[in-house]
Write an enzyme that holds these catalytic residues in place. Structure first.
Site, PDB file in Angstrom:
ATOM      1  CE1 TYR A 142      11.239   7.930   8.753  1.00  0.00           C
ATOM      2  CE2 TYR A 142      10.679   7.849   6.431  1.00  0.00           C
ATOM      3  CZ  TYR A 142      11.451   7.930   7.435  1.00  0.00           C
ATOM      4  OH  TYR A 142      12.843   8.244   7.232  1.00  0.00           O
ATOM      5  CE  LYS A 189      20.495  -3.488  14.740  1.00  0.00           C
ATOM      6  NZ  LYS A 189      21.966  -3.525  14.542  1.00  0.00           N
ATOM      7  CG  ASP A 221      24.208  -2.579  12.113  1.00  0.00           C
ATOM      8  OD1 ASP A 221      23.488  -3.044  11.488  1.00  0.00           O
ATOM      9  OD2 ASP A 221      24.663  -2.748  13.067  1.00  0.00           O
ATOM     10  CG  ASP A 245      13.904   8.484   3.515  1.00  0.00           C
ATOM     11  OD1 ASP A 245      14.537   8.814   2.883  1.00  0.00           O
ATOM     12  OD2 ASP A 245      13.703   9.149   4.830  1.00  0.00           O
ATOM     13  CG  ASP A 249      17.723   9.999   0.365  1.00  0.00           C
ATOM     14  OD1 ASP A 249      17.414   9.761  -0.709  1.00  0.00           O
ATOM     15  OD2 ASP A 249      17.298  10.214   1.267  1.00  0.00           O
TER      16      ASP A 249
HETATM   17 MG   LIG Z   1      15.083  10.622   1.855  1.00  0.00          MG
HETATM   18 MG   LIG Z   2      26.081  -1.742  14.518  1.00  0.00          MG
END
Ligand SMILES: [Mg+2]
Ligand SMILES: [Mg+2]
Lengths: 358, 358
Positions: A142, A189, A221, A245, A249
């Site tokens: 970000y 990841k 994931d 983030d 959420d």
């Molecule tokens: Mg958010």
């Molecule tokens: Mg995957």
């Protein structure tokens, strides 16, 4: 303990829910003999209206010299729905986080027994869920360099992390796990990303200083799946900015009510506490806004200053209000209780630990 | 229609489930008068065992000259649990995707009425859910430049996208929406990322060529919530590589069974179809593996060649097997049906459209 607390009620329902949180902190102060001093300033749309600036200097100054910030909510349709608006209420909060050096966003997720039916998840999945997400707040993709080619046909975003950015929040996560179920799950990841491998290396190294804490790893994931399949497996989740983030959420909806979720944003010198819900302008001044998330953010403030018994008294009073169905209409459409009455009950329960009048 | 289909059964349960998918394609060929030619080659752990290479040249050559690839599963504990192994089964699939230029991963998510009780979501949330995710497969942060500083204290990953990479998959998504509920949802983070803004600009431009399709936008953090709160709102989801990785895995668990999910990977010259489950070596040769995901991948193959009626016959036969509880033990612990018998029922039903023998 003496604490100077900056109160920034903000916009919409911010002032009325923050008022209940202040009421609760006052009840705690009187009951447990602490001196909490409150100083209020404006931020967001109200500050744009008055000064053309969502974060006036006076507000920053107050926060910088305070021990902590109690924040309400920000945002007004007048600015949010105007795509030409150059000054936006949200900029006030982003700039404040930066000015205060807040690098860790802390989001507890808890399933309250009386609200299980409101969860989108089946009861056996959500029952007993109680975990906390530590999201890095100032680094990652970000904030990295952004490029758009001159002909507009290519774009890039750079994700960067340095050792120090990872270390400081990792220590916070391990310290918190010590007071809980003693487990930290790093979400990354690392099979693909170099930054994730750095997170894994540094976190693994730091874990050696916390031999009583178990450190697990989960790819983002897979984490997005596990939050639905088996959220009860988590205690403390540690992760970088964007992954945090996404999963904070996702996590915020599994409990069934966003009106019960608070967060803290922590830096080395300051800390800010706020409900995760927005300014909900439609409900403003109707005495229907749920004050519990704001009151829980006050409980996080108490914990931050190691006032564990006091924080516990607040969460116990909240749980009692839920059990007795002394809640706002968002949790019970037939409720006769408004924002103020829910706040009053919780304040009284902290002071007297009884509910004979209800 | 004449189709040359490369069959790569791979490892673990791959061969036995792929055998059922081939059986179903043969039944379709006979019933609808198509000539499907099947040629088999090895990939994965079996190929490492034989040639020391998870993707032998002969396998690539077969795929390149075929119209489509029917893929089973890959992976063996012998290699997966050996951290010193330099050659890994998974490399075979990654290299094959690259060799075939497969840039779009397509993942349908469907809630089958008979399996609603297996979903972690409450019935009212998951009932009727039927959407499809288009994930870009060759660009984004997984493939951009990776840097680790010499002293190991800084790392970065570059996320890149170019117009052409976005255009080709966006067209696929819009074309698919035309045959469905006529809605495309682009999942991005355009409020923060330059690459997301490029996705939004290009997709918005392409949408003008599809005036019958509604284009919506959703931030990735909100999408992670909406998949739990209200998955029924989606029709076709279009997204970049990493966001697609996260939400397609999140989406894969809401239906209640990973044994019913297939995927396609599409390029301009070739296409590969596979179940999303792994090689599940513990179940190998026990006749208990669920063949439905593999059979559904064969149905996606038929759709890819516009054999819509044929694909529909396959999915109808699968739905009938679920209704009649002619399923493997993963869906019904007391089931007396194995991998082969489920395949036989589905093949018979395609040929005869009756179930009088069951
Ligand atoms: Mg958010
Ligand atoms: Mg995957």
């Amino acid at each position: 303990m003496i604490l100077n607390i900056a109160v920034l009620p903000g916009d919409g329902i911010g002032p009325e829910v923050t008022r209940q949180a202040v009421k609760i902190l006052k009840a705690v102060g009187e009951t447990y003999n602490h001196t909490f001093n409150f100083h209020e300033e404006i931020i967001g749309a109200v500050a744009i209206d008055k000064f053309g600036n969502p974060l006036p200097d006076k507000t920053i100054e107050l926060c910088l010299k305070s021990d902590a910030v109690l924040f309400g909510a920000i945002g007004d349709p007048k600015y949010d729905n105007d795509p030409t608006a150059k000054v936006r209420p949200e900029q006030g909060l982003l700039k404040l986080r930066k000015s205060l050096g807040l690098y860790a966003n802390i989001r507890p997720i808890k399933a309250y027994p009386t609200l299980l039916e409101k969860s989108p998840l089946k009861k056996d999945r959500i029952e007993g869920v109680d975990f906390i997400i530590f999201r890095e707040l100032t680094g990652g993709i970000y904030f990295g360099e952004k490029i758009l080619s001159d002909d507009g046909s290519y774009a890039s975003d750079l994700c960067e992390y340095s050792e120090i950015e990872i270390e400081r929040i990792a220590h916070l996560a391990f310290k918190t796990a010590r007071k809980r179920k003693k487990k930290v799950t790093l979400v990354d990841k690392a099979n693909v990303l170099e930054t994730s491998r750095l997170w894994r290396k540094i976190t693994t190294h730091i874990a050696k200083s916390y031999p009583d804490i178990q450190l697990d790893f989960l790819f983002i994931d897979n984490a997005a799946m596990q939050l639905i399949l088996n959220p009860g497996q988590f205690d403390v989740i540690l992760t970088e900015n964007m992954f945090g983030d996404i999963i904070s959420d996702e996590g915020s909806v599994i409990g069934g009510s966003i009106g019960l979720l608070a967060s803290a944003s922590i830096g080395d010198e300051n800390a800010l506490f706020e409900p995760i819900h927005g300014s909900y302008p439609q409900a403003k001044n109707k005495d229907i806004a749920n004050p519990i998330a704001s009151i829980l953010s006050a409980a996080m403030l108490l914990e931050h200053f190691k006032l564990y018994e006091e924080a516990k008294a607040v969460t116990k009073a909240i749980e009692r209000s839920l059990e007795l169905n002394i809640v706002t209409p968002d949790l019970n459409v037939e409720s006769k209780y408004g924002t103020k009455k829910v706040g009053n009950f919780i304040a009284d329960y902290i002071a007297n630990s009884d509910d004979i009048n209800y």
